[in-house]
Design a protein around this motif. Structure first.
Motif, PDB file in Angstrom:
ATOM      1  N   ILE A 133     -54.199  -8.901 -31.429  1.00  0.00           N
ATOM      2  CA  ILE A 133     -52.877  -8.692 -30.831  1.00  0.00           C
ATOM      3  C   ILE A 133     -52.999  -8.368 -29.348  1.00  0.00           C
ATOM      4  CG2 ILE A 133     -50.818  -7.226 -30.889  1.00  0.00           C
ATOM      5  CD1 ILE A 133     -51.309  -6.877 -33.912  1.00  0.00           C
ATOM      6  N   LEU A 134     -53.959  -7.513 -28.994  1.00  0.00           N
ATOM      7  CA  LEU A 134     -54.143  -7.128 -27.593  1.00  0.00           C
ATOM      8  C   LEU A 134     -54.650  -8.277 -26.737  1.00  0.00           C
ATOM      9  CD1 LEU A 134     -55.753  -3.621 -28.209  1.00  0.00           C
ATOM     10  CD2 LEU A 134     -53.473  -4.064 -27.288  1.00  0.00           C
ATOM     11  N   ALA A 135     -55.315  -9.254 -27.367  1.00  0.00           N
ATOM     12  CA  ALA A 135     -55.826 -10.399 -26.603  1.00  0.00           C
ATOM     13  C   ALA A 135     -54.700 -11.270 -26.059  1.00  0.00           C
ATOM     14  CB  ALA A 135     -56.748 -11.238 -27.484  1.00  0.00           C
ATOM     15  N   ILE A 136     -53.514 -11.148 -26.639  1.00  0.00           N
ATOM     16  CA  ILE A 136     -52.386 -11.954 -26.156  1.00  0.00           C
ATOM     17  C   ILE A 136     -52.009 -11.551 -24.727  1.00  0.00           C
ATOM     18  CG2 ILE A 136     -49.985 -12.600 -26.568  1.00  0.00           C
ATOM     19  CD1 ILE A 136     -50.480 -12.113 -29.557  1.00  0.00           C
ATOM     20  N   PRO A 137     -51.719 -10.254 -24.454  1.00  0.00           N
ATOM     21  CA  PRO A 137     -51.362  -9.894 -23.069  1.00  0.00           C
ATOM     22  C   PRO A 137     -52.562  -9.754 -22.135  1.00  0.00           C
ATOM     23  CG  PRO A 137     -51.236  -7.957 -24.470  1.00  0.00           C
ATOM     24  CD  PRO A 137     -51.526  -9.113 -25.375  1.00  0.00           C
ATOM     25  N   LYS A 145     -49.985 -19.122 -36.544  1.00  0.00           N
ATOM     26  CA  LYS A 145     -49.352 -18.520 -37.723  1.00  0.00           C
ATOM     27  C   LYS A 145     -50.379 -17.950 -38.696  1.00  0.00           C
ATOM     28  CE  LYS A 145     -49.043 -23.000 -40.098  1.00  0.00           C
ATOM     29  NZ  LYS A 145     -48.130 -23.974 -40.744  1.00  0.00           N
ATOM     30  N   TRP A 146     -51.557 -18.573 -38.834  1.00  0.00           N
ATOM     31  CA  TRP A 146     -52.554 -18.078 -39.769  1.00  0.00           C
ATOM     32  C   TRP A 146     -53.064 -16.704 -39.361  1.00  0.00           C
ATOM     33  CZ3 TRP A 146     -53.589 -19.615 -44.498  1.00  0.00           C
ATOM     34  CH2 TRP A 146     -53.265 -20.912 -44.887  1.00  0.00           C
ATOM     35  N   ARG A 147     -53.283 -16.523 -38.077  1.00  0.00           N
ATOM     36  CA  ARG A 147     -53.789 -15.226 -37.613  1.00  0.00           C
ATOM     37  C   ARG A 147     -52.702 -14.147 -37.698  1.00  0.00           C
ATOM     38  NH1 ARG A 147     -57.455 -15.649 -32.339  1.00  0.00           N
ATOM     39  NH2 ARG A 147     -55.788 -16.922 -31.487  1.00  0.00           N
ATOM     40  N   TRP A 148     -51.441 -14.531 -37.464  1.00  0.00           N
ATOM     41  CA  TRP A 148     -50.370 -13.555 -37.654  1.00  0.00           C
ATOM     42  C   TRP A 148     -50.249 -13.180 -39.133  1.00  0.00           C
ATOM     43  CZ3 TRP A 148     -48.866 -10.528 -34.178  1.00  0.00           C
ATOM     44  CH2 TRP A 148     -48.662 -10.917 -32.864  1.00  0.00           C
ATOM     45  N   ILE A 293     -56.638  -4.883 -46.948  1.00  0.00           N
ATOM     46  CA  ILE A 293     -57.091  -4.873 -45.553  1.00  0.00           C
ATOM     47  C   ILE A 293     -58.259  -5.834 -45.370  1.00  0.00           C
ATOM     48  CG2 ILE A 293     -58.218  -3.482 -43.772  1.00  0.00           C
ATOM     49  CD1 ILE A 293     -56.590  -1.106 -44.724  1.00  0.00           C
ATOM     50  N   ILE A 294     -59.217  -5.789 -46.287  1.00  0.00           N
ATOM     51  CA  ILE A 294     -60.374  -6.673 -46.195  1.00  0.00           C
ATOM     52  C   ILE A 294     -59.945  -8.133 -46.315  1.00  0.00           C
ATOM     53  CG2 ILE A 294     -62.485  -7.388 -47.375  1.00  0.00           C
ATOM     54  CD1 ILE A 294     -63.039  -4.480 -47.986  1.00  0.00           C
ATOM     55  N   ALA A 295     -58.993  -8.419 -47.182  1.00  0.00           N
ATOM     56  CA  ALA A 295     -58.500  -9.793 -47.321  1.00  0.00           C
ATOM     57  C   ALA A 295     -57.899 -10.286 -46.007  1.00  0.00           C
ATOM     58  CB  ALA A 295     -57.463  -9.868 -48.445  1.00  0.00           C
ATOM     59  N   GLY A 296     -57.109  -9.428 -45.354  1.00  0.00           N
ATOM     60  CA  GLY A 296     -56.528  -9.813 -44.074  1.00  0.00           C
ATOM     61  C   GLY A 296     -57.575  -9.995 -42.997  1.00  0.00           C
ATOM     62  N   ALA A 297     -58.544  -9.072 -42.940  1.00  0.00           N
ATOM     63  CA  ALA A 297     -59.604  -9.176 -41.942  1.00  0.00           C
ATOM     64  C   ALA A 297     -60.470 -10.406 -42.183  1.00  0.00           C
ATOM     65  CB  ALA A 297     -60.459  -7.910 -41.963  1.00  0.00           C
ATOM     66  N   ALA A 298     -60.732 -10.725 -43.462  1.00  0.00           N
ATOM     67  CA  ALA A 298     -61.529 -11.911 -43.786  1.00  0.00           C
ATOM     68  C   ALA A 298     -60.801 -13.190 -43.387  1.00  0.00           C
ATOM     69  CB  ALA A 298     -61.861 -11.918 -45.277  1.00  0.00           C
ATOM     70  N   LEU A 299     -59.493 -13.236 -43.627  1.00  0.00           N
ATOM     71  CA  LEU A 299     -58.700 -14.395 -43.225  1.00  0.00           C
ATOM     72  C   LEU A 299     -58.718 -14.552 -41.708  1.00  0.00           C
ATOM     73  CD1 LEU A 299     -56.756 -16.710 -43.838  1.00  0.00           C
ATOM     74  CD2 LEU A 299     -54.876 -15.042 -43.867  1.00  0.00           C
ATOM     75  N   LEU A 300     -58.626 -13.443 -40.993  1.00  0.00           N
ATOM     76  CA  LEU A 300     -58.681 -13.490 -39.541  1.00  0.00           C
ATOM     77  C   LEU A 300     -60.038 -14.016 -39.061  1.00  0.00           C
ATOM     78  CD1 LEU A 300     -57.434 -12.879 -36.786  1.00  0.00           C
ATOM     79  CD2 LEU A 300     -58.247 -10.528 -37.010  1.00  0.00           C
ATOM     80  N   ALA A 301     -61.128 -13.539 -39.678  1.00  0.00           N
ATOM     81  CA  ALA A 301     -62.463 -14.008 -39.303  1.00  0.00           C
ATOM     82  C   ALA A 301     -62.611 -15.507 -39.561  1.00  0.00           C
ATOM     83  CB  ALA A 301     -63.522 -13.223 -40.074  1.00  0.00           C
TER      84      ALA A 301
END
Length: 312
Positions: A133-137, A145-148, A293-301
């Motif tokens: 999120i911080l990388a955007i600004p 959409k996948w990362r969101w 949380i791990i599922a979300g972090a894994a999807l982001l990775a």
């Protein structure tokens, strides 16, 4: 990596020079598993120091100071023995990274003394989400959409653990959330440093600056540690140095997409240590929140790896 470093204070693969060790996926996995065990050990020792397990509790700032002090001794000794080639450092980014890392580690150590290690560790896994999120600004990155979706999933898991608006909400969970935010900011500085300096130089400068900051911050809360607490502080610093070394070498021997999933074993080791040493077992609600949380972090990775391949 960072207290934390899960993954608190890690060096990305781009920071490894092309003349590094030959690829060895099996060894990379072993090194990453060792790194997770060491990282979980730092939170275990921080919990022992922040509670009455070893005497009068030490302030989180004093625990953080011990982490930087003994990690610096270990890394400085390694630097003196190996004598790697050093280049002019980017001081502005190093200072920014160290301030965020020190803040994240201190908050994480405070959280570890207040809530189960598995909960604190799980919430800390939000740091890559905050980094995205911080990388955007700050980095001008575009988020699809996948990362969101990955971020939304991870935050949903965090809300299960934090339980806002209920009597079950614990201050320690909010401290762990603050730690993840600080470590997310640290990732922004790490991305800007990656590829510019060698990993050992980055680790040494990070721990040197961290020791200066921690030494100034601890003055107001310092109390003489007992012999057992000195031993635990030394063990915490050495464990963090070992975790950083294992992580850097794991990333140098295999692709990040291959070894990164093994970093989630930190949660397993944290729950194991907490159960064996303190008799604290994760509740079904904690397991559910951590899994989400791990599922979300894994999807982001996974999406980061897909985007990296597209750019390549």
């Amino acid at each position: 990596m960072t207290e934390p470093q899960a993954p608190q204070t890690a060096i990305p693969p781009a920071a490894i020079t092309p003349t590094g060790p030959a690829p060895n996926p099996g060894l990379a996995v072993l090194l990453m598993i060792c790194a997770t065990a060491f990282i979980a050990a730092t939170t275990l020792l921080a919990k022992a120091l922040g509670t009455e397990a070893l005497g009068d509790p030490l302030h989180p700032l004093q625990v953080s100071h011990g982490r930087f002090l003994f990690a610096w001794i270990a890394i400085a000794t390694t630097l003196a023995v190996l004598r790697p080639r050093l280049i002019r450092p980017d001081w502005a980014h190093h200072v920014g990274r160290t301030l965020c890392g020190w803040g994240g580690v201190s908050l994480m150590f405070a959280a570890a003394a207040m809530i189960p290690l598995s909960d604190a560790t799980a919430i800390s896994f939000l740091n890559p989400v905050f980094g995205m999120i911080l990388a955007i600004p700050f980095l001008g990155e575009t988020v699809g959409k996948w990362r969101w979706l990955a971020a939304a999933i991870a935050f949903a898991g965090a809300m299960i653990l934090i339980r806002p608006g209920t009597e079950a909400m614990q201050p320690g969970a909010l401290l762990a959330l603050g730690a993840a935010l600080c470590l997310g900011f640290e990732l922004i500085f790490i991305k800007r440093l990656s590829g510019r300096e060698g990993p050992l130089q980055i680790l040494f400068i990070n721990n040197s600056l961290g020791l200066v900051i921690a030494s100034l911050a601890v003055l107001a809360v310092w109390q003489p540690p007992s012999p057992a607490q000195w031993a635990a502080l030394a063990g915490l610093g050495l464990a963090m140095a070992c975790a950083q070394a294992c992580f850097v070498n794991a990333m140098a021997r295999a692709d990040a997409s291959f070894v990164t999933p093994f970093s989630y074993l930190t949660l397993v080791f944290a729950a194991l240590y907490d159960g064996v040493i303190f008799g604290v077992l994760p509740t079904p609600l904690s397991v559910a929140g951590a899994s989400i949380i791990i599922a979300g972090a894994a999807l982001l990775a996974w999406r980061e790896q897909v985007n990296r391949r597209k750019r390549a």
